[in-house]
Scaffold this motif. Sequence first.
Motif, mmCIF file in Angstrom:
data_model
loop_
_atom_site.group_PDB
_atom_site.id
_atom_site.type_symbol
_atom_site.label_atom_id
_atom_site.label_comp_id
_atom_site.label_asym_id
_atom_site.label_seq_id
_atom_site.Cartn_x
_atom_site.Cartn_y
_atom_site.Cartn_z
ATOM 1 N N GLU A 81 0.843 -1.192 0.000
ATOM 2 C CA GLU A 81 0.000 0.000 0.000
ATOM 3 C C GLU A 81 0.886 1.252 0.000
ATOM 4 O OE1 GLU A 81 -3.122 -0.156 2.948
ATOM 5 O OE2 GLU A 81 -4.344 1.291 1.844
ATOM 6 N N ASP A 83 1.185 4.058 1.355
ATOM 7 C CA ASP A 83 1.765 4.747 2.515
ATOM 8 C C ASP A 83 3.090 4.104 2.947
ATOM 9 O OD1 ASP A 83 -0.099 2.684 3.129
ATOM 10 O OD2 ASP A 83 -0.118 3.260 5.229
ATOM 11 N N HIS A 84 3.368 2.899 2.440
ATOM 12 C CA HIS A 84 4.654 2.252 2.763
ATOM 13 C C HIS A 84 5.554 2.075 1.552
ATOM 14 C CE1 HIS A 84 2.654 1.684 6.473
ATOM 15 N NE2 HIS A 84 1.711 0.973 5.896
ATOM 16 N N HIS A 145 -3.468 -6.272 6.537
ATOM 17 C CA HIS A 145 -4.859 -6.269 6.160
ATOM 18 C C HIS A 145 -5.093 -6.353 4.652
ATOM 19 C CE1 HIS A 145 -5.251 -1.909 4.800
ATOM 20 N NE2 HIS A 145 -4.002 -2.044 5.147
ATOM 21 N N ASP A 164 1.404 -2.993 9.123
ATOM 22 C CA ASP A 164 0.207 -2.338 9.671
ATOM 23 C C ASP A 164 -0.267 -2.963 10.985
ATOM 24 O OD1 ASP A 164 -0.232 -0.318 7.756
ATOM 25 O OD2 ASP A 164 -1.212 -1.718 6.406
ATOM 26 N N HIS A 225 3.134 2.100 11.507
ATOM 27 C CA HIS A 225 2.517 3.365 11.921
ATOM 28 C C HIS A 225 2.601 3.472 13.442
ATOM 29 C CE1 HIS A 225 0.644 4.002 7.991
ATOM 30 N NE2 HIS A 225 0.090 2.815 8.063
HETATM 31 FE FE1 FEO Z 1 -2.199 -0.947 4.628
HETATM 32 FE FE2 FEO Z 1 -0.454 1.411 6.332
HETATM 33 O O1 FEO Z 1 -1.167 0.582 4.816
#
Ligand code: FEO
Length: 395
Positions: A81, A83-84, A145, A164, A225
């Motif tokens: 994803e 964000d990573h 996820h 995550d 995160h």
């Molecule tokens: Fe599933 Fe932090 O992205």
Amino acid sequence: MNFNITDRVTWVGKTDWELKWFHGYEYSVHKGSSYNSYLIRDQKTVLIDTVWQPFAQEFVARLKDIIDLADIDYIIANHAEIDHSGALPALLREIPETPVYCSTNGIKSLKGHFHEDWNFVPVNTGDSLDIGSSKLIFIEAPMLHWPDSMFTYLTGDNILFSNDAFGQHYASEFLYNDLVDQGELFHEAMKYYANILNPFSRLVKRKIEELLALKVPVDMICPSHGVIWRQDPLQIVNKYLAWSQAYQEDQITIIYDTMWNGTRRMAEAIADGIAAADSSTEVKLFNSAKSDRNDILTEVFKSKAILVGSPTVNRSVLASTSTFLDVAQGLAFKNKSAAAFGTYGWSGESVDLLTTRLKEAGFNVVSEGIKTTWNPDSDALARCHQFGQQFVGQL
Ligand code: FEO
């Protein structure tokens, strides 16, 4: 700023103090977040995950401050994803031959996002990578996820890089779980679970049992995160185990929308009835048009039962209650009772519609609900009070 976590591992991520929404506008963020990336320097140099695309240039520049990018031997993409993985294009423009280790689904997903044929190396659970005095062991974690998600375990330092899982949208200048406000930390961790991981609870439970059965030492859990779990790191694993099993507290949440306050007055009378019948159960009320939807859903996650109310409008319900139920259905809450209520003037469909929607969303509807006409008078409010008392008795 970069932080040394151990002699070998440095946090090289990005703290995003400004973030207000995540996954588009699906997840509200009140306390910022971070995109955690980790640099491991053993005989080989390894980068685990990157950061969200808007911070890609800054991320690469900061990496260059501490190493020559050409010294990176391996990149691990625990999850595709954006964000990573968002800084992978900028990074791999500079070191295009560097192998990118990820799951087979990760390759599909990264190719789908970036349309690049990087030097991918697919890994499966149990595969390992010797990096000198320590090893990296890969553990696939599908649907924690996304289908591509995986964990990476570092021997020697005994660190689980969980991506995550076990994360929180929680920015802090303090990097570790024992240094931050515990109420805030666990609230954000639970909000993250309730709004992102809950639909996959069956797989969460199975994966955690699999992890615990390995009996490997875990000195730290480094998610992608929020803060790092270094003090009693298994506490968040045990929380996840509890949260994954139809979690509930002794709470009833009432969610309503209202046009002229009639349905609000019903909600309050029902709440009074619940309190009169059962003083130990905490009752919380939210106007779904005014309160943050993800915060309401976190309260639903904690609840043993919910009540949803709307007046009838155009033979339907008010939009905020409909949207709430759409999202609740996707989150697949388990083992929660429910009922509906609402005012009406003419046709009065709202309670039946809400009841149907609650059933479709997987709630255990325990009564046919309660309707009142126009602005409820004292008799109608007394019926609502009695309905609240009966509702508790039906749980
Ligand atoms: Fe599933 Fe932090 O992205």
